[in-house]
Scaffold this active site. Structure first.
Site, mmCIF file in Angstrom:
data_model
loop_
_atom_site.group_PDB
_atom_site.id
_atom_site.type_symbol
_atom_site.label_atom_id
_atom_site.label_comp_id
_atom_site.label_asym_id
_atom_site.label_seq_id
_atom_site.Cartn_x
_atom_site.Cartn_y
_atom_site.Cartn_z
ATOM 1 N N ASP A 150 -10.068 21.783 38.712
ATOM 2 C CA ASP A 150 -9.592 23.172 38.838
ATOM 3 C C ASP A 150 -10.268 23.864 40.022
ATOM 4 O O ASP A 150 -9.653 24.633 40.758
ATOM 5 C CB ASP A 150 -9.933 23.980 37.571
ATOM 6 C CG ASP A 150 -9.024 23.635 36.396
ATOM 7 O OD1 ASP A 150 -7.997 22.965 36.603
ATOM 8 O OD2 ASP A 150 -9.355 24.038 35.258
ATOM 9 N N LEU A 185 -13.594 9.000 39.146
ATOM 10 C CA LEU A 185 -12.760 9.075 37.935
ATOM 11 C C LEU A 185 -11.725 7.941 37.925
ATOM 12 O O LEU A 185 -11.649 7.163 36.977
ATOM 13 C CB LEU A 185 -12.033 10.436 37.901
ATOM 14 C CG LEU A 185 -10.913 10.567 36.859
ATOM 15 C CD1 LEU A 185 -11.485 10.631 35.454
ATOM 16 C CD2 LEU A 185 -10.065 11.823 37.120
ATOM 17 N N GLU A 214 -6.390 14.245 44.063
ATOM 18 C CA GLU A 214 -6.830 15.306 43.139
ATOM 19 C C GLU A 214 -5.668 15.754 42.246
ATOM 20 O O GLU A 214 -5.530 16.934 41.910
ATOM 21 C CB GLU A 214 -7.494 16.454 43.904
ATOM 22 C CG GLU A 214 -8.788 15.964 44.529
ATOM 23 C CD GLU A 214 -9.682 17.041 45.069
ATOM 24 O OE1 GLU A 214 -9.633 18.172 44.568
ATOM 25 O OE2 GLU A 214 -10.463 16.734 45.988
#
Ligand code: COS
Length: 384
Positions: free
Chosen positions: A239, A124, A363
């Site tokens: 999540d 990402l 994260e």
């Protein structure tokens, strides 16, 4: 504290504990010093079936969930946070396939991950898109049955070592976060190369590299979910993955506290073990209490996820936020308890402090976790 583990959960925990004690701890300092990727340890984890803990049996896994993954991560982290970064990042790269893959994609990729013959990675982050996940610039332009990827991902854990990459790229730049898509890219695809390997403060045996895409053609069948769903894939993946970072934090903190208790009983000053001094006792007591609270929160969130709870963003962020702050605090205090010895590389506690730092950053930084928690609170409170 009794968390009422089932027989199988105890087995997974004890297996991971045994590998941590016998295989990881004896080599952790050397791997850190030499910044060497832990190939042998990965083989051991694969042979013990630990890569398949959270993968359903129909795809070659053991069929457990997030909670059992957290148990394994926690135990392994007591010995080396770098090893668990590699191990848990493979789960991070696999969750998008588990959550959003179609049957053919699951059949194609999950069995190799479960066996530990292939590592996965999640791509990402970019130079200008970290906390701002929707600011990515990498593009995936449609060309018949293919996407053509161009762009550079940065700081990707398992970069170069993984075989399977889930890449978030813009299929429509005009649509902001709704223009991102998640695409599986295999190592070896022409146009996909690896940039520099980063030199890091901690978790130094893990691999962190750039991923470079130059006119890289990827078949459209590698798209996860559907076009424009990449941001949701990212959020849902994070999540699910953040309790893993929390478990890593708990493990690093517990591993360092165990050493501090032992050291405090052995180290004699003013004619007595330093464990008899209240100043040290209070530090140990605070560390132990904070770790237990972090563990309880982490386990609760992992169990919520496994029970099928859908909206877990807030709780997941809470576990990562709280546990990583505890890891940083505890490992800093443990270095203090060890005094001058703690500062020396000859002892393992300074490495644990260096390893702990990343848990507050990756994260999603802990500032982003607070943002997610606040958004959840405001949402829950309704319209007035
Ligand atoms: N689950 C499902 N949907 C979610 C979601 C979640 N957890 N979080 C956000 N969304 C949805 C929103 O509902 C919104 O949908 P609509 O466009 O239909 O309204 C959309 O996604 C965009 O959400 P939002 O406007 O909140 O996005 P922002 O750009 O403001 O970003 C944060 C939100 C900051 C939370 C996000 O960018 C983030 O998590 N950043 C950190 C990323 C990260 O962890 N990076 C570390 C490297 S990855 S290893």
């Amino acid at each position: 504290m009794n968390y009422f583990l089932t027989e199988e959960q105890v087995m997974i925990r004890d297996l991971a504990r045994q590998i941590a004690d016998e295989v990881i701890r004896p080599t952790a300092a050397k791997l850190d010093e030499e910044e060497k990727f832990p190939y042998e340890i990965m083989k051991t984890l694969a042979n013990a079936d630990l890569f398949g803990v959270y993968i359903p049996e129909e795809y070659g896994g053991l069929g457990f969930g997030c909670f059992e993954l957290c148990l394994a991560v926690e135990e392994l982290s007591k010995a080396c946070g770098g090893v668990t970064t590699t191990y848990a990042a493979s789960a991070l790269g696999t969750f998008p396939i588990l959550l959003f893959g179609n049957e053919a994609q699951k059949q194609k990729y999950l069995p190799d991950v479960a066996r530990g013959t292939k590592l996965a990675a999640f791509g990402l982050t970019e130079a200008d898109a970290g906390s701002d996940a929707s600011g990515i610039q990498t593009t995936a332009v449609s060309d018949g049955d293919y996407y053509i990827l161009n762009g550079t991902k940065q700081w990707i854990t398992n970069g170069g070592e993984a075989e399977i990459y889930v890449i978030i790229a813009m299929t429509d730049k005009n649509k902001g976060s709704r223009g991102a898509s998640a695409i599986i890219v295999e190592k070896g695809t022409p146009g996909f190369t690896f940039g520099k390997k980063e030199k890091k403060m901690g978790i130094r045996c893990s691999a962190t590299t750039e991923l470079i895409f130059q006119d890289c053609r990827v078949p459209k069948e590698n798209l996860l979910a559907r076009e424009g769903f990449g941001f949701i894939v990212t959020m849902k993946t994070l999540d699910r993955a953040r309790p893993g970072v929390a478990a890593q934090s708990v493990g690093i903190a517990q591993g360092s506290l165990d050493l501090a208790v032992k050291y405090a009983k052995e180290r004699v000053q003013f004619g007595k073990p330093i464990s008899s001094f209240q100043g040290i006792q209070f530090m140990l007591a605070d560390c132990a209490t904070q770790i237990e609270a972090a563990r309880a929160l982490t386990y609760s969130v992992a169990r919520m996820i496994d029970a099928g709870e859908k909206d877990i963003s807030k709780e997941s962020a809470m576990s990562k936020l709280f546990a990583s702050d505890v890891a940083m605090k505890v490992t800093t205090d443990v270095v203090q308890i060890f005094g001058g010895y703690g500062y020396m590389r000859e002892y393992p506690v300074e490495k644990m402090m260096r390893d702990a730092k990343i848990t507050q950053i990756y994260e999603g930084t802990n500032q982003i976790q607070r943002h997610v928690i606040a958004l959840g609170l405001i949402k829950e409170s309704g319209s007035n």
